[in-house]
Design an enzyme around this catalytic site. Sequence first.
Site, PDB file in Angstrom:
ATOM      1  N   THR A   1      33.824  43.332  40.066  1.00  0.00           N
ATOM      2  CA  THR A   1      33.962  41.895  40.251  1.00  0.00           C
ATOM      3  C   THR A   1      34.318  41.546  41.686  1.00  0.00           C
ATOM      4  OG1 THR A   1      36.307  41.853  39.662  1.00  0.00           O
ATOM      5  CG2 THR A   1      34.720  41.648  37.865  1.00  0.00           C
ATOM      6  N   CYS A   2      33.952  40.356  42.077  1.00  0.00           N
ATOM      7  CA  CYS A   2      34.270  39.852  43.419  1.00  0.00           C
ATOM      8  C   CYS A   2      35.643  39.191  43.402  1.00  0.00           C
ATOM      9  CB  CYS A   2      33.201  38.875  43.881  1.00  0.00           C
ATOM     10  SG  CYS A   2      31.555  39.588  43.982  1.00  0.00           S
ATOM     11  N   ASP A   3      36.655  39.953  43.047  1.00  0.00           N
ATOM     12  CA  ASP A   3      38.008  39.427  42.908  1.00  0.00           C
ATOM     13  C   ASP A   3      38.985  40.531  43.268  1.00  0.00           C
ATOM     14  OD1 ASP A   3      40.557  38.512  41.690  1.00  0.00           O
ATOM     15  OD2 ASP A   3      39.303  36.903  40.909  1.00  0.00           O
TER      16      ASP A   3
END
EC number: 4.1.1.19
Length: 732
Positions: free
Chosen positions: A547-549
């Site tokens: 994820t881009c987190d």
Amino acid sequence: MPALACCVDGAAALLPPGYALAGDTTLPPPFTFSAVTITTDDASAAVEETNWSPSLSTKLFKIDGWGFPYFGVNNAGDISVRPHGTATMSHQEIDLLKVVKKASDPKCCGGLGLQLPLVVRFPDVLKNRLESLHAAFDGAIQSQGYESHYQGVYPVKCNQDRFVVEDIVEFGSPFRFGLEAGSKPELLLAMSCLCKGNREAFLVCNGFKDSEYITLALVARKLALNTVIVLEQEEELDMVIDISKKLCIRPVIGVRAKLRTKHSGHFGSTSGDKGKFGLTTIQILRVVKKLEQLDMLDCLQLLHFHIGSQIPTTELLADGVGEAAQIYCELLRLGAQMRVLDIGGGLGIDYDGSKSSDSDLSVAYGLEEYAAAVVNAVKYVCDRRGFKHPVICSESGRAIVSHHSILIFEAIGSTSHCTPSLSSIGLQYLGEGLSEETLADYQNISAATIRGDHEACLLYTEQFKKGCVEQFKQGTLGIEQLAAVDGLCDLITETIGAKDPVKSYNVNLSVFTSIPDFWGIEQLFPIVPIHRLDEKPTARGILSDLTCDSDGKINKFIGGESSLPLHELEGQNGGGYYLGMFLGGAYEEALGGFHNLFGGPSVVRVLQSDGPHGFAVTRAVSGPSCADVLRVMQHEPQLMFETLKHRVLEFCGQHDDDSVVNAAGLANSLARSFDNMPYLVSSSSCCLNAVTNNEGFYYCSGDDFSADSASAVTSVAGSVAGEDEHWSYCCA
């Protein structure tokens, strides 16, 4: 000679003759260091790799603690599943790696072609948990002379998967095991499943209720289901009375009591007299009075309470049960026809193998101690008060389903700060633009290395790097010079043993989707490589998801560790290194969301058999596709594709016949993208690279499976039930 020393002769050659800084100050020759002994706190460091064994991995990962009696390590270094617990014979153990290979290998190589991440379910473990729970209570009842019986329910909120719930109803039927529902959809599925269950099994209706919920519960009673409506709020009683009169159905009512007893951990925060659910003693008395006035006091038959999940000790448990038993006896004294004491959930499991009562990750008892404490506490109170022993009901969910489900995911690469060699640093760039302050720090570094002063060396290195970064921000240092500074500082910290050795392993997973409790409440689960456990782990790592987190990582592990012992990845691109998250069968699947539009995992259902490899895959389901998760967010994948297809034809198919053919191929490729899972496709799953021995593996449907038929099957090129559903679009 100090451990840190300047090797002037070898380093001086890296600079051009007479190379100098501004002000004609000759740059001190850069330095290299002699070997430095780096210590480690890893208890396994003292063991030579050649002497490593599966038993050492078992100890390192505490598998005998949290995994007993269902998981171990076999002689091949793979995780072994014991589907029948302590009753599992050696030939019945299942090699988890072989299950994963069967599920993930391409169909052309005899696999099922499922993409990871993958949930592997073992219904045999589920059955064993139910049998063990019932046996524990049955043993306590017989040994203590208790004059009633145990009859549990499974709270479907823990895992509402159809096959999990259906298995529990089937396996629990001999024990009159029922279900608990906390919402209207849960009530509907519980009603449907219990139609095939034991007629005496309870259907306990908890949670906030409206008129529709109560109507459904009363209809369930009309359908001869043993339904009990538990009042969570006093106001619900009026609706129950009103609707039951209209439907001419006499209800069975329970009340949830707010006990004073509670535990202080995270999972006890909703209990006590300030808890979210339940009635106070004043409210319970009002309910009794109202039912008595309406000549319905005989409808009140069950007392329910819940002092929190993961109850840490049997002492706390007995305290809460004893308090509830007193309320139960008081209701009998007041004329209610009480017959069931529902002790709620709280039966904990040992996530970290410590058998400790000091954290939310463990409990200081087993099933037998839990059951004995409950039976003894109820018997003691009822005997003193002279009342008949009630049926004991519990709502154990976590303890029933946690062990049967394993999440498998793959490490697809790893990242770490690679220390450059001195010759690759680009030292020729260091001679331009350094300020007086940064030059002074450089000279101090040189002096500290000669003295062997590690602490001063690190201090001046940090100041040197910080000063150079400031110069870069001001535009007085170029990117080549900054890169040389970074390389030199990395070399220094690595050589003196001050560099963080922890790697980041990139895993094909979404923490938010598959392990939401780690992110939400910092719940820890055992995570272990499922193979190569006959090799010594030579690295330590954290796990970074897709994820881009920044929260999409796992950097806390059982045992208070901030990194996990892992093996170096094999091959240039990694892949083929499988990790398993264990004890996650409760809540994780139900709570998972769609962060970054990553959907759920693929799922296989595996039964123990007498075949050569000891298992049969009886159900295999691919995880949600890109189109599936887009629909969840109200997008229309088919319309999206049509938009993209017209764009392809507009910009790629306007020149000649070849362009039209290429455009059609591109459009079909886009169509396939909608049909694929959102997760990365590892090179290790490629048919050309797969190495599979299909002997002994087979696939059959759950309806057709039996131990006799399974043992007769030796080799079938299995496939997921049904043909692949794939969009087919025409670009003409």
